[in-house]
Motif scaffolding. Structure first.
Motif: not given
Ligand code: GAL
Length: 687
Positions: A131, A264, A321, A329, A372
């Motif tokens: 993406r 965001n 989020e 990650w 995740h």
């Molecule tokens: C954010 C992102 C999400 C998802 C998330 C995983 O940075 O906006 O789409 O990838 O990380 O931690």
């Protein structure tokens, strides 16, 4: 003909929404999740939404990566499923935030229009398969992302269950393609008018950089000309603002005014690829994505980050989020302990979040983020963390009404200025000089005393603050100098940290020396700065302590400028020289501190600063390691109290306070690690 089923659908949605509205529904404090209906069979949606609602989650953000499902080929929009998903959510009392899908352009788009693909600084064009592969200035990309946003807004701009919009997702990467370079040259031309002006301000005679045509000017981020680097950041900011406006305009044109628009921001809040205050300016409110990654909640840093985010618009924000336990990650993607995510969620609320949403509800069976943290597993069953979310859902329902219309309030502000952040980062001079750590040093000491500190962009004004600290105000324009002087003369108390005023707004060294345009205000000049290998003793008004990492020695110029801290024996140059100079000016005071201080001295400094500025924000007494966040408004005063200690603490309820989470508790409560109390102070009865 087409509009008849559309009308029926809206009527249906209205009907389910108003029925739903009667049941326990979305309150003023929202808990929610990212949900990706396009990844799941429709027969499953109800089960997922029911689980969400059972956990007290009343908000779902959908759509932000669903472009290929919304427009499978150019111009053919397939939005019926989006409508069905929104209606399904409504049936479960779950309101929807609709994301525009511009972060993930579909394969047909990138292969048909390869110029929409981003080019890295090394000249590599990004391919499809991830993406954020888009070129943020590409006219074709902008045209097509605007069109899909417009389609969505036409279709859902009046939908009763859509409460607002999220544009894109975590703006991140700029592009070094030929079109972006062209825009960069045009931007410079607009700013400087003539090459002579640009050559002058960037002093390009240095290393024979003099430009005789606009297209000779490089676009780069390495160790380039400092004037160029600073302008490039401003250019990048404008491109993101433009990208956002491009969608915002069409949404505003078609959507009900009650539907708000946000985005965001990611990068753990402090990322500075572009100026985030400028991004926030066009939005109704700002949102951010808070992640711990590896390790555990660092309440000071994350708390400060919430305050930074709140400062972008100087109003409450959303956490769009947060990790449900763990991410995928981090080097070691450990889970937060049981109860720790709940503490993180309440900390966000305490600092001004009006909604918190998990990322994500359920992992896609395939795709890059299978590992995740989620709330529901691949088998469709809730994972252990679901219970913690459910507890939060119940608590949000109980406490939401008390928090409605309240916000944090501070008498102390710390300045965070993007120009200065960038300018210092371009040339650290000491790899130990970390601007965020420097800011957090002040923040931790001041917050412990006052239980509330704002972190603000100085361009938004300083009025109303009794004490302002500018830890690293490196770039000072005439406008900024005027603003600071006005603040001090009007009765404000201002402390400037090292590196202040060294640069003008072109990131050129000020010909007035340091602190440049602030010299008259400070009534002193910096004779020389030194990057320190070893700490240096310093003593005076704040007792005896050590300067660390950085030290500047000052020379008072104004007759009333007083030396308030002095260096001890150091490198010979600093020995016995002034480390801080202070003076009264107008109704206020100004101090210039040339050194970074070790934490113990910082604590004494904070105490003195708060006292001298007569800061008197209401606080409540709590044991060390317990965080207090105060929100006020609508005649209400609410304290979110979180125990970050590894051991339980006993909290004496302040007079007139009751714990909304433990209504039967009297006088004192015990808070185990990570536990939370939400205290409401009953207004004093009129005599
Ligand atoms: C954010 C992102 C999400 C998802 C998330 C995983 O940075 O906006 O789409 O990838 O990380 O931690």
């Amino acid at each position: 003909m087409k509009s008849v089923p559309r009308l029926l659908a809206v009527l249906f949605a209205l009907a389910v929404f108003s029925v739903a509205g009667r049941a326990a529904g979305p309150g003023p404090l929202l808990l929610g999740s990212a949900w990706y209906p396009e990844q799941w069979p429709e027969e499953r949606w109800d089960a997922d939404l029911k689980l969400m609602a059972d956990a007290g989650m009343h908000m779902a953000r959908i759509g932000e990566f669903a472009w290929s499902s919304m427009e499978p080929e150019e111009g053919r929009y397939t939005l019926d499923w989006v409508e069905r998903a929104i209606n399904a959510a409504a049936r479960h009392n779950i309101v929807v935030v609709l994301g525009t899908p511009s972060d993930a352009p579909p394969a047909w788009l990138t292969s048909k229009y390869p110029e929409t693909l981003r080019v890295t600084e090394a000249g590599v064009q990004i391919r499809h398969g991830f993406r954020r592969q888009f070129n943020y200035t590409s006219p074709k990309y902008l045209e097509l992302s605007r069109r899909i946003a417009e389609e969505l807004a036409r279709r859902f701009g009046h939908h009763p269950n859509v409460i607002g919009w999220q544009i894109g997702n975590e703006y991140t990467e700029d592009s070094f393609d030929p079109h972006s370079r062209q825009l960069w040259h045009q931007w410079l031309q607009r700013k400087y008018g003539t090459l002579d002006q640009l050559n002058h301000h960037w002093m390009t005679a240095y290393w024979s950089q003099t430009y005789s045509a606009w297209d000779q000017i490089p676009m780069e981020t390495g160790r380039s000309n400092p004037g160029l680097l600073l302008d490039y950041k401003r250019f990048v900011t404008e491109q993101w603002v433009h990208l956002q406006r491009n969608q915002l305009e069409v949404i505003r044109a078609h959507a009900d005014p009650r539907q708000w628009i946000t985005t965001n921001l990611g990068g753990l809040g402090w990322a500075n690829r572009f100026n985030r205050t400028d991004i926030a300016a066009d939005l109704d409110f700002i949102s951010w994505d808070t992640y711990v990654g590896q390790g555990h909640l660092n309440p000071t840093r994350i708390g400060a980050t919430h305050d930074l985010v709140r400062g972008w618009k100087r109003k409450n924000f959303w956490v769009m989020e947060i990790q449900p336990g763990f991410v995928d990650w981090a080097g070691i993607a450990n889970s937060l302990d049981k109860g720790e995510t709940r503490a993180a969620v309440w900390e966000a609320v305490g600092h001004g979040a009006d909604a918190v949403a998990f990322w994500q509800w359920r992992a896609a069976l395939n795709g890059q983020e299978q590992y995740h943290g989620v709330l529901v597993g691949p088998d469709g069953e809730p994972v252990p963390f679901y219970e913690e979310a459910r507890q939060l859902g119940a608590e949000f329902a109980r406490v939401g009404p008390a928090l409605a219309g309240t916000s944090p309030e501070s008498q102390v502000a710390i300045l965070h200025d993007y120009d200065s952040r960038w300018a210092i980062d371009f040339h650290l001079h000491s790899k130990r000089y970390d601007q965020i750590e420097t800011l957090l040093g002040y923040y931790a000491a001041l917050r412990e005393l006052t239980q509330s500190v704002d972190i603000i962009d100085p361009r938004g004004g300083l009025e109303g603050y009794k004490l302002v600290v500018a830890p690293n105000l490196n770039v000072v324009s005439p406008e900024m100098a005027r603003r600071l002087e006005q603040y001090v003369r009007g009765g404000g108390h201002l402390l400037l940290g090292p590196r202040s005023g060294l640069m003008n707004e072109y990131n050129a060294l000020s010909t007035l020396g340091q602190p440049g345009l602030l010299r008259d205000l400070v009534g002193a000049k910096v004779e020389q700065f030194y990057a320190l290998l070893d700490d240096v003793p310093v003593s005076g008004r704040w007792g005896d302590g050590r300067a660390t990492i950085w030290a500047e020695y000052l020379r008072p110029l104004a007759p009333d400028a007083t030396v308030t801290l002095t260096y001890g024996r150091a490198n010979g140059w600093l020995d016995g020289k002034p480390a801080m100079v202070s003076r009264k000016l107008g109704k206020g005071t100004i101090s210039y501190l040339g050194a970074l201080l070790e934490p113990a001295m910082m604590q004494r400094a904070a105490r003195d600063l708060v006292q001298a500025a007569s800061v008197n924000s209401p606080t409540i007494p709590v044991p060390a390691g317990v965080e207090v966040c105060r929100r006020v408004g609508q005649g209400r005063e609410v304290f979110v109290v979180i125990n970050h200690n590894p051991k339980p603490v006993v909290l004496d309820l302040p007079v007139g306070c009751s714990d909304l989470l433990r209504p039967s508790a009297q006088e004192r409560i015990e808070l185990p690690q990570y536990d939370v109390a939400v205290l409401q102070r009953n207004p004093a009865k009129p005599n």
